[in-house]
Motif scaffolding. Structure first.
Motif, PDB file in Angstrom:
ATOM      1  N   ILE A  82       0.863  -1.183   0.000  1.00 32.28           N
ATOM      2  CA  ILE A  82       0.000   0.000   0.000  1.00 32.28           C
ATOM      3  C   ILE A  82       0.899   1.232   0.000  1.00 32.28           C
ATOM      4  CG2 ILE A  82      -1.756   1.307   1.270  1.00 32.28           C
ATOM      5  CD1 ILE A  82      -2.692  -1.302   2.489  1.00 32.28           C
ATOM      6  N   THR A  83       0.604   2.193  -0.884  1.00 28.35           N
ATOM      7  CA  THR A  83       1.428   3.408  -0.977  1.00 28.35           C
ATOM      8  C   THR A  83       0.567   4.647  -0.771  1.00 28.35           C
ATOM      9  OG1 THR A  83       1.136   3.529  -3.378  1.00 28.35           O
ATOM     10  CG2 THR A  83       3.043   2.299  -2.561  1.00 28.35           C
ATOM     11  N   LYS A  84       1.173   5.668  -0.208  1.00 25.70           N
ATOM     12  CA  LYS A  84       0.546   6.970  -0.031  1.00 25.70           C
ATOM     13  C   LYS A  84       1.581   8.045  -0.318  1.00 25.70           C
ATOM     14  CE  LYS A  84      -2.816   5.569   3.503  1.00 25.70           C
ATOM     15  NZ  LYS A  84      -3.306   5.811   4.892  1.00 25.70           N
ATOM     16  N   VAL A  85       1.141   9.072  -1.049  1.00 28.82           N
ATOM     17  CA  VAL A  85       2.033  10.172  -1.413  1.00 28.82           C
ATOM     18  C   VAL A  85       1.559  11.441  -0.701  1.00 28.82           C
ATOM     19  CG1 VAL A  85       3.013  11.538  -3.298  1.00 28.82           C
ATOM     20  CG2 VAL A  85       2.483   9.118  -3.652  1.00 28.82           C
ATOM     21  N   LYS A  86       2.503  12.195  -0.157  1.00 32.17           N
ATOM     22  CA  LYS A  86       2.190  13.460   0.512  1.00 32.17           C
ATOM     23  C   LYS A  86       3.174  14.520   0.053  1.00 32.17           C
ATOM     24  CE  LYS A  86       0.007  11.652   4.710  1.00 32.17           C
ATOM     25  NZ  LYS A  86       0.026  11.659   6.183  1.00 32.17           N
ATOM     26  N   GLY A  87       2.669  15.772  -0.070  1.00 32.69           N
ATOM     27  CA  GLY A  87       3.522  16.885  -0.471  1.00 32.69           C
ATOM     28  C   GLY A  87       2.731  17.944  -1.206  1.00 32.69           C
ATOM     29  N   ILE A  88       3.182  19.175  -1.123  1.00 32.50           N
ATOM     30  CA  ILE A  88       2.533  20.314  -1.787  1.00 32.50           C
ATOM     31  C   ILE A  88       3.607  21.124  -2.504  1.00 32.50           C
ATOM     32  CG2 ILE A  88       1.225  22.452  -1.454  1.00 32.50           C
ATOM     33  CD1 ILE A  88      -0.053  21.226   0.985  1.00 32.50           C
ATOM     34  N   THR A  89       3.298  21.535  -3.737  1.00 32.24           N
ATOM     35  CA  THR A  89       4.197  22.405  -4.491  1.00 32.24           C
ATOM     36  C   THR A  89       3.361  23.381  -5.300  1.00 32.24           C
ATOM     37  OG1 THR A  89       6.064  22.445  -6.028  1.00 32.24           O
ATOM     38  CG2 THR A  89       4.302  20.880  -6.508  1.00 32.24           C
ATOM     39  N   SER A  90       4.015  24.282  -5.988  1.00 36.44           N
ATOM     40  CA  SER A  90       3.294  25.314  -6.743  1.00 36.44           C
ATOM     41  C   SER A  90       4.000  25.564  -8.060  1.00 36.44           C
ATOM     42  CB  SER A  90       3.209  26.619  -5.936  1.00 36.44           C
ATOM     43  OG  SER A  90       4.521  27.116  -5.680  1.00 36.44           O
ATOM     44  N   SER A  91       3.205  26.017  -9.060  1.00 39.64           N
ATOM     45  CA  SER A  91       3.738  26.429 -10.356  1.00 39.64           C
ATOM     46  C   SER A  91       3.450  27.908 -10.545  1.00 39.64           C
ATOM     47  CB  SER A  91       3.109  25.592 -11.475  1.00 39.64           C
ATOM     48  OG  SER A  91       1.720  25.836 -11.541  1.00 39.64           O
ATOM     49  N   GLU A  92       3.583  28.354 -11.770  1.00 41.07           N
ATOM     50  CA  GLU A  92       3.398  29.781 -12.035  1.00 41.07           C
ATOM     51  C   GLU A  92       1.957  30.223 -11.841  1.00 41.07           C
ATOM     52  OE1 GLU A  92       4.180  32.963 -15.703  1.00 41.07           O
ATOM     53  OE2 GLU A  92       4.733  30.841 -15.885  1.00 41.07           O
ATOM     54  N   HIS A  93       1.017  29.295 -12.086  1.00 38.21           N
ATOM     55  CA  HIS A  93      -0.386  29.692 -12.086  1.00 38.21           C
ATOM     56  C   HIS A  93      -1.197  29.133 -10.931  1.00 38.21           C
ATOM     57  CE1 HIS A  93       0.285  31.300 -16.086  1.00 38.21           C
ATOM     58  NE2 HIS A  93       0.795  30.118 -16.458  1.00 38.21           N
ATOM     59  N   LYS A  94      -0.724  28.072 -10.236  1.00 36.69           N
ATOM     60  CA  LYS A  94      -1.572  27.445  -9.227  1.00 36.69           C
ATOM     61  C   LYS A  94      -0.749  26.653  -8.231  1.00 36.69           C
ATOM     62  CE  LYS A  94      -3.974  23.886 -10.305  1.00 36.69           C
ATOM     63  NZ  LYS A  94      -4.933  22.946 -10.912  1.00 36.69           N
ATOM     64  N   VAL A  95      -1.442  26.192  -7.179  1.00 40.97           N
ATOM     65  CA  VAL A  95      -0.846  25.316  -6.176  1.00 40.97           C
ATOM     66  C   VAL A  95      -1.278  23.891  -6.478  1.00 40.97           C
ATOM     67  CG1 VAL A  95      -0.765  24.740  -3.724  1.00 40.97           C
ATOM     68  CG2 VAL A  95      -0.789  27.141  -4.443  1.00 40.97           C
ATOM     69  N   TRP A  96      -0.332  22.958  -6.370  1.00 46.80           N
ATOM     70  CA  TRP A  96      -0.595  21.550  -6.670  1.00 46.80           C
ATOM     71  C   TRP A  96      -0.434  20.741  -5.388  1.00 46.80           C
ATOM     72  CZ3 TRP A  96      -1.327  19.910 -11.886  1.00 46.80           C
ATOM     73  CH2 TRP A  96      -1.150  20.897 -12.844  1.00 46.80           C
ATOM     74  N   ASP A  97      -1.455  19.903  -5.123  1.00 49.22           N
ATOM     75  CA  ASP A  97      -1.356  18.991  -3.984  1.00 49.22           C
ATOM     76  C   ASP A  97      -1.506  17.557  -4.485  1.00 49.22           C
ATOM     77  OD1 ASP A  97      -4.001  18.833  -4.624  1.00 49.22           O
ATOM     78  OD2 ASP A  97      -4.752  19.648  -2.731  1.00 49.22           O
ATOM     79  N   VAL A  98      -1.741  16.621  -3.562  1.00 46.25           N
ATOM     80  CA  VAL A  98      -1.780  15.206  -3.939  1.00 46.25           C
ATOM     81  C   VAL A  98      -2.861  14.928  -4.973  1.00 46.25           C
ATOM     82  CG1 VAL A  98      -2.162  12.870  -3.044  1.00 46.25           C
ATOM     83  CG2 VAL A  98      -0.846  14.508  -1.719  1.00 46.25           C
ATOM     84  N   LYS A 169      10.876  21.593  -8.745  1.00 45.33           N
ATOM     85  CA  LYS A 169      11.606  22.284  -7.691  1.00 45.33           C
ATOM     86  C   LYS A 169      11.275  21.733  -6.313  1.00 45.33           C
ATOM     87  CE  LYS A 169      12.024  26.630 -10.256  1.00 45.33           C
ATOM     88  NZ  LYS A 169      11.736  28.080 -10.284  1.00 45.33           N
ATOM     89  N   MET A 170       9.992  21.543  -6.052  1.00 41.16           N
ATOM     90  CA  MET A 170       9.587  21.068  -4.733  1.00 41.16           C
ATOM     91  C   MET A 170       9.334  19.564  -4.700  1.00 41.16           C
ATOM     92  SD  MET A 170       9.585  23.609  -2.671  1.00 41.16           S
ATOM     93  CE  MET A 170       8.658  22.920  -1.323  1.00 41.16           C
ATOM     94  N   ALA A 171       9.176  18.945  -5.863  1.00 40.46           N
ATOM     95  CA  ALA A 171       8.828  17.521  -5.907  1.00 40.46           C
ATOM     96  C   ALA A 171       9.840  16.620  -5.215  1.00 40.46           C
ATOM     97  CB  ALA A 171       8.629  17.083  -7.359  1.00 40.46           C
ATOM     98  N   PRO A 172      11.154  16.888  -5.215  1.00 41.08           N
ATOM     99  CA  PRO A 172      12.073  15.989  -4.494  1.00 41.08           C
ATOM    100  C   PRO A 172      11.758  15.838  -3.022  1.00 41.08           C
ATOM    101  CG  PRO A 172      13.304  17.421  -5.965  1.00 41.08           C
ATOM    102  CD  PRO A 172      11.894  17.917  -5.968  1.00 41.08           C
ATOM    103  N   ASN A 173      11.026  16.792  -2.430  1.00 45.54           N
ATOM    104  CA  ASN A 173      10.696  16.696  -1.012  1.00 45.54           C
ATOM    105  C   ASN A 173       9.375  15.983  -0.748  1.00 45.54           C
ATOM    106  OD1 ASN A 173      13.012  18.095  -0.127  1.00 45.54           O
ATOM    107  ND2 ASN A 173      12.034  20.056  -0.626  1.00 45.54           N
TER     108      ASN A 173
END
Length: 454
Positions: A82-98, A169-173
């Motif tokens: 079972i896998t779960k992904v967590k993390g938040i990042t942003s681009s030029e136009h919006k914020v991206w979450d899971v 940029k933020m995805a490695p975290n």
């Protein structure tokens, strides 16, 4: 003209065939027993002991210590992941979450879409890899002079135009929880890769092979780095990373010694331009002025495949007996090798061959001779007479030792009486009366060792 050679009679050939068959049948019931000969040769002895030592080292070190062949084994554990992904990042136009960047994969490919006339497009035909149901019309394509079949679907169809929003940029975290449990049904053994603790241990830890082995929360950048890849390059075109979990368990030890071992590597063909990378498509739907509209997104990402394998072993008597017997049998390879050297390359190989191989003709006694045979086996009766001697009538020279007067044994002649058999020569060679009066030999010769000389 040359005269034709006479053909042997059919009866002679049949008699020869019968004799050959009787010889083969008689040889089938022969028994071969080893004969021990001590050869005083230092070089041959060194070869023999070195071969024995190598065989013993192979079985003791590799077979029993490394391979643990004394254990019963089970490969391929029953496993769940079972896998779960967590993390938040942003681009030029919006914020991206899971919910924005975790999607199931999808493959789209259009085949046989070009046409010349309406007859080439069958109305109502549905291509599962296409973009909709065909209307039966052949229309010009968006670009170029060729035509394609018209479909009823979302407009416009995918044409490759996109706006790139790089999230590297933020995805490695980003962190990935990989929950894994295994079960070996043969040994009724189960275990998981998460430490059984009631505190908030999983909310505060990340994986470390030494200090946090049972905290399976991995940073995405750590996984890519362990796979030997550059995260920026991998995120640009996408790729597939394998997380391999290996459960090798020695169940002769305690359960705490059965631990997961993680390894990481890239699975997709990196240097093949036609299939390099990883991407998928998904759509977002909304309404504008009452019309349903969608935005089709082609995303390049990193896919994580979790692969679980392993084996468990526990002591068992049957494989132990089999491998010990194999080890003891393999030691005989040294004897075989030294015998081959002895009988092939040594200077006195014919002498060694003569000493090593004897043929004993078993006498055929009447049913009433069993007590004599039993006494012979017990060493309380004289041995049977020899089949033959080299020169029984030649007297022994004066001063010659008893061992030098012993003639070498000779094979039994086919015309010998059934009471005769091959034996090692007696201590002394008697003159003429020994050969002319065999009936007196039984009463004159004695051998306290009985069959020990055979």
């Amino acid at each position: 003209m040359a005269a034709a050679e006479p053909k042997p009679p059919a009866g002679a050939a049949a008699a020869a065939a019968r004799r050959l068959a009787r010889g083969c049948w008689s040889a089938f019931w022969d028994y071969e027993t080893p004969k021990v000969i001590v050869v005083k040769n230092r070089q041959l002895g060194v070869v023999y002991r070195v071969v024995q030592l190598l065989i013993l080292l192979y079985f003791v070190w590799y077979v029993f210590i490394v391979q643990k062949s004394y254990q019963d084994r089970e490969t391929g554990p029953e496993s769940s992941v079972i896998t779960k992904v967590k993390g938040i990042t942003s681009s030029e136009h919006k914020v991206w979450d899971v919910e924005e960047y975790v999607k199931p994969p999808e493959s789209v490919r259009v085949t046989n879409a070009t046409c010349d006339s309406d007859e080439d497009c069958v109305a109502g035909q549905l291509d599962m890899l296409g973009n909709g149901v065909r209307t039966g019309r052949c229309v010009p394509y968006y670009h170029g002079a060729f035509k394609t079949c018209e479909v009823s679907g979302w407009c416009p169809v995918e044409d490759g135009a996109s706006v790139s929003q790089f999230l590297g940029k933020m995805a490695p975290n980003f962190t990935i929880l990989i929950k894994n449990s295994i079960h070996y049904p043969k040994f009724r053994f189960s275990k998981g890769n998460i430490e059984n603790r009631k505190d908030n241990y999983l909310k505060q830890c990340t994986f470390d092979e030494v200090s946090h082995l049972y905290c399976p929360i991995f940073r995405l950048g750590f996984i890519v780095e362990q796979a030997g890849e550059n995260f920026t390059e991998l995120a640009l075109k996408g790729g597939v990373i394998g997380v391999i979990i290996n459960w090798d368990c020695d169940l002769d030890l305690s359960a705490s010694n059965c631990n997961p071992k993680y390894s990481f590597r890239r699975l997709d063909p990196k240097h093949v331009p036609a299939s390099s990378g990883y991407n998928f498509r998904f759509a977002k739907y909304y309404k504008i002025n009452g019309s349903t509209t969608r935005t089709l997104i082609k995303a390049y990402g990193i896919r994580i495949d979790v692969i679980v394998h392993g084996q468990a072993g526990k002591f068992s008597l049957i494989p132990t007996i089999i491998n010990v017997a194999t080890a003891l049998t393999s030691i005989g390879v040294g004897s075989f090798l030294c015998d081959w050297i002895l009988l092939t390359f040594m200077n006195k190989n014919k002498v060694y061959s003569h000493k090593k191989f004897d043929k004993v003709c078993t006498p055929r006694h009447s049913p009433g001779s069993w007590p004599v045979t039993l006494a012979l086996v017990l060493g309380q009766a004289p041995p049977p007479p020899r089949c033959c001697s080299t020169d029984p009538g030649r007297p022994q020279e004066e001063g010659q030792s008893q061992a030098q007067a012993v003639p070498p044994p000779q094979p039994c002649p086919t015309s010998a009486p059934p009471e005769q058999m091959v034996d090692i020569p007696d201590r002394g060679a008697e003159p003429g009366p020994w050969a002319s009066e065999p009936s007196q030999q039984d009463s004159t010769l004695t051998d306290p060792r009985g069959l020990a000389q055979l």
